[in-house]
Scaffold this active site. Structure first.
Site, PDB file in Angstrom:
ATOM      1  N   SER A  93       0.851  -1.183   0.000  1.00 47.52           N
ATOM      2  CA  SER A  93       0.000   0.000   0.000  1.00 47.52           C
ATOM      3  C   SER A  93       0.890   1.237   0.000  1.00 47.52           C
ATOM      4  O   SER A  93       2.040   1.194   0.463  1.00 47.52           O
ATOM      5  CB  SER A  93      -0.894   0.011   1.252  1.00 47.52           C
ATOM      6  OG  SER A  93      -1.525   1.265   1.421  1.00 47.52           O
ATOM      7  N   TYR A 142      -1.601  -0.817  10.498  1.00 49.62           N
ATOM      8  CA  TYR A 142      -1.710  -1.118   9.068  1.00 49.62           C
ATOM      9  C   TYR A 142      -0.522  -0.534   8.307  1.00 49.62           C
ATOM     10  O   TYR A 142       0.112  -1.224   7.489  1.00 49.62           O
ATOM     11  CB  TYR A 142      -3.023  -0.554   8.521  1.00 49.62           C
ATOM     12  CG  TYR A 142      -3.204  -0.790   7.034  1.00 49.62           C
ATOM     13  CD1 TYR A 142      -3.632  -2.033   6.562  1.00 49.62           C
ATOM     14  CD2 TYR A 142      -2.964   0.218   6.107  1.00 49.62           C
ATOM     15  CE1 TYR A 142      -3.799  -2.260   5.209  1.00 49.62           C
ATOM     16  CE2 TYR A 142      -3.130   0.005   4.750  1.00 49.62           C
ATOM     17  CZ  TYR A 142      -3.547  -1.234   4.302  1.00 49.62           C
ATOM     18  OH  TYR A 142      -3.701  -1.455   2.953  1.00 49.62           O
TER      19      TYR A 142
END
Length: 286
Positions: free
Chosen positions: A160, A182
């Protein structure tokens, strides 16, 4: 010396390849699985929710010309990755795999002061990082079986843009909340991608990471609802968010002969949004 075949059909050929895509029932994983099936690959998708997998497989097989099947799997532990490998062996007793897409991932948002240890840290790191390692390790001999320097085995890790930005509080989080673990987990995916590229290179296996920016998925749905399209688009230099074709094109590149000499790469797929947030590119005025 004869002229090499540089046609798209040859360079991006994945016909007949066997692939496993985790988290393939929805979102980014489903898009990549669809790209592979539509170009003639045999694809297994794995995830926890059988109803979503059944629906996705029906949709993928209707498109063809490749094929799709599913395996229900929970990748939050090594036991879960081992069970997925065993289930795959029941379908592929020759233990042959050409493409592994490690896409399964989870996130958790909460305040900095009250971020939970189990769901916030342990579960996120287990699914996003640990399962990626154990699945790749467990399937490395499968990936090496048909591999060559000109057509290696392929591992594609879905990271990401959160992996390269220090901002854990943003448009995709509720006010006062952050996705602290995350971002860290995706930074770990990038580094693990580099480590695995070095380890598996001698076995003729490439390992690369795709770092998507904002795509309309279940994980970003809150952000679109909370911030609104206009605010999100204002931070995109190209004036739009990611589309399925963006993912499909890059995934096909990284799983086909076109990228046979590419390994250890972390590729930003965000239309320049990460550079823009660092003040390197102008933002779009809407």
């Amino acid at each position: 010396m004869s002229t090499p075949d540089l046609s798209v059909q040859s360079l991006f050929n994945v016909k007949g390849k066997i692939a496993l895509v985790t988290g393939g029932g929805t979102g980014i994983g489903k898009t990549i699985a669809s790209a592979l099936v539509q170009n003639g690959a045999k694809v297994y998708i794995a995830a926890r929710k059988e109803s979503q997998l059944k629906e996705a497989v029906a949709e993928l097989n209707a498109k063809g010309p490749g094929s799709a099947d599913y395996i229900v799997a929970n990748l939050s532990s090594k036991a879960g990755t081992d069970a997925l490998i065993s289930a795959l062996e029941a379908r592929e007793p020759a233990k042959r795999l050409h493409i592994l897409v490690n896409n399964s991932g989870v996130s958790w948002g909460a305040s900095f002061e009250n971020f939970p240890e189990d769901k916030g840290w342990d579960h996120v790191m287990a699914v996003n990082v640990k399962s990626l390692f154990y699945l790749t390790s467990g399937l490395s001999t499968w990936l090496a079986k048909d591999a060559s320097a000109l057509d290696p085995g392929r591992v594609v890790n879905i990271s990401s843009t959160a992996s390269v930005t220090p901002h854990s509080e943003g448009l995709v989080s509720a006010d006062g909340n952050g996705t602290w673990s995350y971002n860290v987990s995706k930074a770990a995916v990038n580094h693990l991608t580099s480590i695995l590229a070095v380890k598996l290179g001698p076995q003729k296996i490439t390992v690369n990471a795709i770092c998507p920016g904002i795509f309309p998925t279940k994980m970003t749905a809150f952000g679109f609802k909370n911030a609104g399209d206009k605010k999100i688009l204002s931070q995109q230099p190209m004036g739009r968010v990611g589309r399925p074709s963006d993912l499909a094109g890059l995934a096909l590149f990284l799983t086909s002969p076109a990228s046979a000499h590419v390994t250890g790469a972390h590729i930003l797929l965000d239309g320049g949004a990460t550079l823009s947030s660092q003040g390197i590119a102008p933002q779009v005025k809407l």
